[in-house]
Design an enzyme around this catalytic site. Structure first.
Site, PDB file in Angstrom:
ATOM      1  N   VAL A 288      -8.478  -1.212  -7.886  1.00  0.00           N
ATOM      2  CA  VAL A 288      -9.129  -1.847  -6.912  1.00  0.00           C
ATOM      3  C   VAL A 288      -8.158  -3.125  -6.792  1.00  0.00           C
ATOM      4  CG1 VAL A 288     -11.036  -3.270  -6.099  1.00  0.00           C
ATOM      5  CG2 VAL A 288     -11.306  -0.780  -7.386  1.00  0.00           C
ATOM      6  N   PRO A 289      -7.298  -3.457  -6.300  1.00  0.00           N
ATOM      7  CA  PRO A 289      -6.159  -4.455  -6.370  1.00  0.00           C
ATOM      8  C   PRO A 289      -6.403  -5.629  -5.843  1.00  0.00           C
ATOM      9  CG  PRO A 289      -5.825  -3.346  -4.211  1.00  0.00           C
ATOM     10  CD  PRO A 289      -7.072  -2.596  -5.151  1.00  0.00           C
ATOM     11  N   CYS A 290      -7.426  -6.350  -6.632  1.00  0.00           N
ATOM     12  CA  CYS A 290      -7.747  -7.799  -6.662  1.00  0.00           C
ATOM     13  C   CYS A 290      -6.677  -8.888  -6.735  1.00  0.00           C
ATOM     14  CB  CYS A 290      -9.105  -8.226  -7.383  1.00  0.00           C
ATOM     15  SG  CYS A 290      -8.612  -7.856  -9.259  1.00  0.00           S
ATOM     16  N   HIS A 291      -5.319  -8.422  -7.247  1.00  0.00           N
ATOM     17  CA  HIS A 291      -4.189  -9.036  -7.701  1.00  0.00           C
ATOM     18  C   HIS A 291      -3.369  -9.073  -6.368  1.00  0.00           C
ATOM     19  CE1 HIS A 291      -2.973  -4.871  -7.837  1.00  0.00           C
ATOM     20  NE2 HIS A 291      -1.490  -5.300  -7.516  1.00  0.00           N
ATOM     21  N   ARG A 292      -4.033  -8.513  -5.299  1.00  0.00           N
ATOM     22  CA  ARG A 292      -3.194  -8.889  -3.876  1.00  0.00           C
ATOM     23  C   ARG A 292      -3.693  -9.763  -3.127  1.00  0.00           C
ATOM     24  NH1 ARG A 292      -2.906  -1.961  -2.582  1.00  0.00           N
ATOM     25  NH2 ARG A 292      -1.514  -1.611  -4.576  1.00  0.00           N
TER      26      ARG A 292
END
Length: 351
Positions: free
Chosen positions: A315-319
């Protein structure tokens, strides 16, 4: 944080020159002339004393702008299991239903004290507790297959059903004759440091770097929300998570096939779903997510939900960056966030 104690740094520098394995993971050395950081056992040509900085953790080295050395791979090897731990684990694997005692470790030339310290530091439980959880995990699977509690107890080395029932209930929270809901936790290494993956029998519910702030709070919340106990062990979902994350870091995977369990409010889940829609190699920002979920005034709430995400990378919260492209906060650290974004950008350009 940069260590400035010259006496301490001189000891570490000597350890670097000697490639002393005893200091593996104790310090990290940033080499100013190459921009990389290493661990004590690195085989690369040794830098001059005046050209290095020392750090107590690799996160500080990353924050200082150094990148992991490709020779010694410090973020993977600094916290991977040393040889004596691998030996101890081999004994457990060879006899999964028996307890490996301190005397057996000493007979193999393994220090029980060092094994205990490593497990406390890296798994936050003792080696004996780790073994108990492994045996209970085996028992749990056997009970689900239809075996009786008595047969499972005797087959797993317990002298009485009552003793087995006591241990089983203390770890899982239920009696062997009842359905047990447990969360398996497994630790594995990556190029950016070790991670924990947690999974129920239905899917992955947590994937975090082991030094993530508030990790203990996340563990407590998961156990409360899923009404389950966390025990050390593996299942098909933890093994699949490790495989897919390794493929992600190698550049061989851009989309994940994991089954996810994401307990939270409807709003939080809508934000996490929106995060998953951000294409690989691209970034977005909180206001755009607010508009996407149909609530343009919920920017702060979106930011809070983003921070509450328990499944890093997948779940790409780094994006998520600032609207101007600036780096905003990230539970795994800004340096890791920058690395992940750059990694995806490079891989996307190759395709």
């Amino acid at each position: 944080m940069n260590v400035l104690d010259n006496e301490q740094c001189d000891v570490w520098y000597q350890a670097l020159l000697e490639r002393n394995a005893e200091y593996t993971g104790v310090f990290f050395v940033g080499v100013k002339t190459t921009g990389v950081f290493c661990i004590s056992v690195c085989r690369a040509r040794k830098p001059k004393r005046e050209n290095v900085n020392f750090y107590r953790d690799f996160k500080s080295a990353l924050d200082a702008g150094f990148r992991p050395c490709k020779v010694c791979r410090p973020t993977e090897n600094a916290h991977s299991a040393p040889h004596l731990i691998e030996q101890a684990l081999a004994l457990v694997r060879a006899h999964p239903k028996a307890r490996v005692k301190d005397a057996e470790l000493r007979a193999q030339g393994i220090s029980p004290e060092r094994v205990r310290r490593w497990f406390l530091q890296n798994h936050r439980i003792t080696f004996q507790a780790f073994q108990r959880m492994q045996r209970v995990n085996i028992a749990l699977q056997e009970l689900k297959s239809g075996r009786t509690a008595t047969d499972v107890a005797l087959d797993n080395g317990y002298e009485s059903l009552s003793g087995f029932g006591y241990t089983y209930k203390r770890i899982t929270g239920t009696a062997p004759t009842q359905h047990s809901q447990v969360i398996m936790i497994h630790r594995f290494t990556t190029p950016l440091g070790p991670m924990f993956v947690c999974a129920t029998e239905h899917g992955v519910c947590l994937l975090e770097f082991t030094d993530r702030r508030m990790l203990e709070t996340e563990f407590r919340d998961l156990q409360r929300l899923l009404k389950a106990r966390i025990i050390s062990g593996e299942n098909d979902h933890t093994r699949q998570a490790e495989k897919e994350i390794n493929e992600y870091f190698s550049g061989a995977r851009q989309k994940f096939d994991l089954c996810l369990i994401t307990p939270g409010s409807d709003f939080q889940r809508s934000v996490w779903q929106a995060l998953c829609s951000i294409p690989y190699g691209q970034t977005s920002y909180y206001q755009a997510l607010s508009e996407q979920i149909g609530n343009i005034k919920a920017v702060r709430a979106v930011a809070a939900a983003n921070g509450a995400n328990r499944i890093a990378i997948v779940v790409p919260c780094h994006r998520i960056t600032g609207k101007d492209g600036s780096m905003t906060g990230y539970g795994g650290g800004i340096a890791r966030k920058e690395w992940l974004i750059e990694h995806e950008r490079k891989q996307r350009l190759k395709t």
